[in-house]
Design a protein around this motif. Structure first.
Motif, PDB file in Angstrom:
ATOM      1  N   LYS A  14       0.826  -1.195   0.000  1.00 51.15           N
ATOM      2  CA  LYS A  14       0.000   0.000   0.000  1.00 51.15           C
ATOM      3  C   LYS A  14       0.866   1.252   0.000  1.00 51.15           C
ATOM      4  O   LYS A  14       1.890   1.319   0.665  1.00 51.15           O
ATOM      5  CB  LYS A  14      -0.928   0.025   1.217  1.00 51.15           C
ATOM      6  CG  LYS A  14      -1.977  -1.072   1.208  1.00 51.15           C
ATOM      7  CD  LYS A  14      -2.912  -0.931   0.011  1.00 51.15           C
ATOM      8  CE  LYS A  14      -3.975  -2.024   0.002  1.00 51.15           C
ATOM      9  NZ  LYS A  14      -4.830  -1.929  -1.211  1.00 51.15           N
ATOM     10  N   LEU A  15       0.429   2.227  -0.764  1.00 51.75           N
ATOM     11  CA  LEU A  15       1.078   3.531  -0.783  1.00 51.75           C
ATOM     12  C   LEU A  15       0.345   4.487   0.143  1.00 51.75           C
ATOM     13  O   LEU A  15      -0.872   4.428   0.272  1.00 51.75           O
ATOM     14  CB  LEU A  15       1.092   4.099  -2.203  1.00 51.75           C
ATOM     15  CG  LEU A  15       1.943   3.356  -3.233  1.00 51.75           C
ATOM     16  CD1 LEU A  15       1.665   3.881  -4.628  1.00 51.75           C
ATOM     17  CD2 LEU A  15       3.423   3.480  -2.899  1.00 51.75           C
ATOM     18  N   SER A  16       1.079   5.374   0.764  1.00 61.03           N
ATOM     19  CA  SER A  16       0.457   6.381   1.623  1.00 61.03           C
ATOM     20  C   SER A  16      -0.149   7.478   0.759  1.00 61.03           C
ATOM     21  O   SER A  16       0.161   7.617  -0.432  1.00 61.03           O
ATOM     22  CB  SER A  16       1.493   6.984   2.572  1.00 61.03           C
ATOM     23  OG  SER A  16       2.421   7.784   1.845  1.00 61.03           O
ATOM     24  N   ASP A  17      -1.021   8.277   1.360  1.00 58.23           N
ATOM     25  CA  ASP A  17      -1.594   9.417   0.642  1.00 58.23           C
ATOM     26  C   ASP A  17      -0.491  10.369   0.188  1.00 58.23           C
ATOM     27  O   ASP A  17      -0.570  10.966  -0.895  1.00 58.23           O
ATOM     28  CB  ASP A  17      -2.593  10.162   1.532  1.00 58.23           C
ATOM     29  CG  ASP A  17      -3.858   9.352   1.787  1.00 58.23           C
ATOM     30  OD1 ASP A  17      -4.130   8.418   1.007  1.00 58.23           O
ATOM     31  OD2 ASP A  17      -4.570   9.654   2.761  1.00 58.23           O
ATOM     32  N   GLU A  18       0.541  10.504   1.006  1.00 59.29           N
ATOM     33  CA  GLU A  18       1.653  11.382   0.650  1.00 59.29           C
ATOM     34  C   GLU A  18       2.396  10.836  -0.565  1.00 59.29           C
ATOM     35  O   GLU A  18       2.767  11.599  -1.470  1.00 59.29           O
ATOM     36  CB  GLU A  18       2.603  11.520   1.830  1.00 59.29           C
ATOM     37  CG  GLU A  18       3.725  12.531   1.597  1.00 59.29           C
ATOM     38  CD  GLU A  18       4.675  12.663   2.774  1.00 59.29           C
ATOM     39  OE1 GLU A  18       5.309  13.720   2.910  1.00 59.29           O
ATOM     40  OE2 GLU A  18       4.791  11.679   3.552  1.00 59.29           O
ATOM     41  N   ASP A  19       2.619   9.522  -0.608  1.00 57.80           N
ATOM     42  CA  ASP A  19       3.262   8.909  -1.770  1.00 57.80           C
ATOM     43  C   ASP A  19       2.482   9.228  -3.048  1.00 57.80           C
ATOM     44  O   ASP A  19       3.063   9.636  -4.065  1.00 57.80           O
ATOM     45  CB  ASP A  19       3.339   7.392  -1.612  1.00 57.80           C
ATOM     46  CG  ASP A  19       4.270   6.949  -0.496  1.00 57.80           C
ATOM     47  OD1 ASP A  19       5.238   7.671  -0.205  1.00 57.80           O
ATOM     48  OD2 ASP A  19       4.008   5.876   0.089  1.00 57.80           O
ATOM     49  N   LYS A  20       1.176   9.048  -2.992  1.00 63.71           N
ATOM     50  CA  LYS A  20       0.340   9.263  -4.170  1.00 63.71           C
ATOM     51  C   LYS A  20       0.317  10.730  -4.580  1.00 63.71           C
ATOM     52  O   LYS A  20       0.298  11.060  -5.774  1.00 63.71           O
ATOM     53  CB  LYS A  20      -1.076   8.760  -3.897  1.00 63.71           C
ATOM     54  CG  LYS A  20      -1.160   7.254  -3.722  1.00 63.71           C
ATOM     55  CD  LYS A  20      -2.572   6.814  -3.369  1.00 63.71           C
ATOM     56  CE  LYS A  20      -2.635   5.308  -3.150  1.00 63.71           C
ATOM     57  NZ  LYS A  20      -4.002   4.854  -2.763  1.00 63.71           N
ATOM     58  N   LYS A  21       0.325  11.601  -3.593  1.00 64.07           N
ATOM     59  CA  LYS A  21       0.334  13.035  -3.873  1.00 64.07           C
ATOM     60  C   LYS A  21       1.567  13.446  -4.669  1.00 64.07           C
ATOM     61  O   LYS A  21       1.510  14.338  -5.529  1.00 64.07           O
ATOM     62  CB  LYS A  21       0.281  13.811  -2.556  1.00 64.07           C
ATOM     63  CG  LYS A  21       0.376  15.321  -2.704  1.00 64.07           C
ATOM     64  CD  LYS A  21       0.406  15.991  -1.343  1.00 64.07           C
ATOM     65  CE  LYS A  21       0.605  17.493  -1.460  1.00 64.07           C
ATOM     66  NZ  LYS A  21       0.682  18.150  -0.130  1.00 64.07           N
TER      67      LYS A  21
END
Length: 354
Positions: free
Chosen positions: A273-280
């Motif tokens: 899973k990627l964090s919201d920060e990673d995706k941002k």
């Protein structure tokens, strides 16, 4: 250039059987002339192999050994398909030869992977391919996160200085050396990389964000054989931001990026899973890779790969940089006064990026 390639091929022929215990009946064919020189060796009664002449000065012996060590760990710890490295007659993976010019270089031999590169995928096949590539990348990252850190692998760092080459220490040089840049384009990229550095410093280098990465995992380094995807070319592998591998996957694409990024993420999150920060930060890492590639193109202009890149690549990169700056400096316009920047200064900065 042709004389150089023919001379290197002769060097390979003259040294192959001295260094490796291979069938005496073989043929040599140049596959690629780029950072490294790659030859395919075919035998009458054995599976083909690939011999790589490592570019002098790019890696020292410890870094070359580190690449092989990580590949061995990936074989052991994951189900990712990649080449096997062969030992020479002396039991070592790396061998030395003296070329026609009198230069000493290291060579290594790996198994030849049957199949075709996925570089020309389009439409639905491209989406499927990106999902598969995202899943493979996540497996590599999980291995990197969980590996025994007491086993030291020496490789270079894709950190902020080495990505942008600010202090003449870029791994590939600096994007500023790309000769086709106009003053306006230079100004845009200078602003863009300045903002990126701030964001990367804030993003940080925790074990979940920064570690061993392939650093060149695009579709021409994925070989498909009867539905099985195999990865090659760990020459650029080193310590970097995991999301930089996403940028590598999408570096040559400009249309439908949101859809393409989504496909890669879907595949990746089957494993990790990627964090919201990673995706941002996904758009930033795609653009970062494009900018870093300008440095590579500037310092490898004689390579086969560089000769296939036209002016459109720079134009698209500049357009993406403008859009990214607009999206990532609006907050300064809104909150600049409170942050000590000053509303007027922030507004002028935003307007200058149009």
């Amino acid at each position: 250039m042709n004389d150089t390639r023919q001379a290197l091929e002769k060097d390979v022929r003259d040294n192959l059987l001295l260094l490796y215990d291979f069938d005496k009946d073989y043929d040599v064919k140049l596959l690629k002339y780029s950072e490294n020189v790659i030859f395919k060796i075919t035998f009458k009664e054995a599976f083909p192999v690939v011999l790589r002449i490592h570019r002098p000065g790019y890696h020292n012996i410890e870094e070359l050994e580190g690449e092989i060590l990580w590949m061995d760990e990936i074989h052991r710890d994951t189900d990712v398909e990649l080449p096997v490295v062969y030992r020479g007659r002396d039991g070592r993976f790396l061998q030395k030869i003296t070329t026609f010019s009198g230069e000493e270089v290291y060579v290594s031999v790996i198994s030849f992977l049957e199949g075709s590169p996925l570089g020309e995928l389009k439409d639905d096949e491209l989406i499927k391919g990106l999902e598969s590539l995202g899943e493979i990348t996540a497996k590599l990252h999980m291995q990197s996160i969980n590996r025994d850190k007491s086993v030291v692998i020496k490789r270079f760092y894709w950190d902020i200085n080495n990505l942008f080459g600010d202090n003449n220490d870029g791994i590939w040089g600096s994007w500023r050396d790309y000769k086709a840049l106009t003053k306006e384009q230079y100004r845009i990229l200078e602003k863009c990389t300045s903002v990126m550095k701030d964001k990367l410093n804030h993003y940080g280098r925790s074990n979940e964000k920064f570690g061993l990465i392939h650093a060149d995992l695009h579709f021409y380094n994925v070989i498909n054989n009867n539905g099985v995807n195999q990865i090659i070319d760990f020459d650029d592998s080193g310590y970097g931001f995991y999301m930089y591998d996403m940028g590598c996957a999408l570096v040559t694409y400009s249309g439908n990026l949101t859809k393409l990024e989504g496909a890669w993420v879907r595949g990746y999150e089957k494993v990790r899973k990627l964090s919201d920060e990673d995706k941002k930060f996904i758009p930033m890492f795609v653009l970062l890779r494009r900018i870093t590639r300008l440095a590579w193109l500037a310092t490898h202009s004689d390579s086969d790969t560089a000769k296939t890149v036209d002016d459109e690549y720079l134009d698209v990169t500049i357009d993406m940089a403008k859009e990214w700056l607009k999206a990532n400096t609006r907050v300064a316009v809104i909150t600049g006064a409170a942050g000590g920047i000053g509303y007027g200064i922030a507004k002028k900065f935003l307007e200058s990026c149009k």
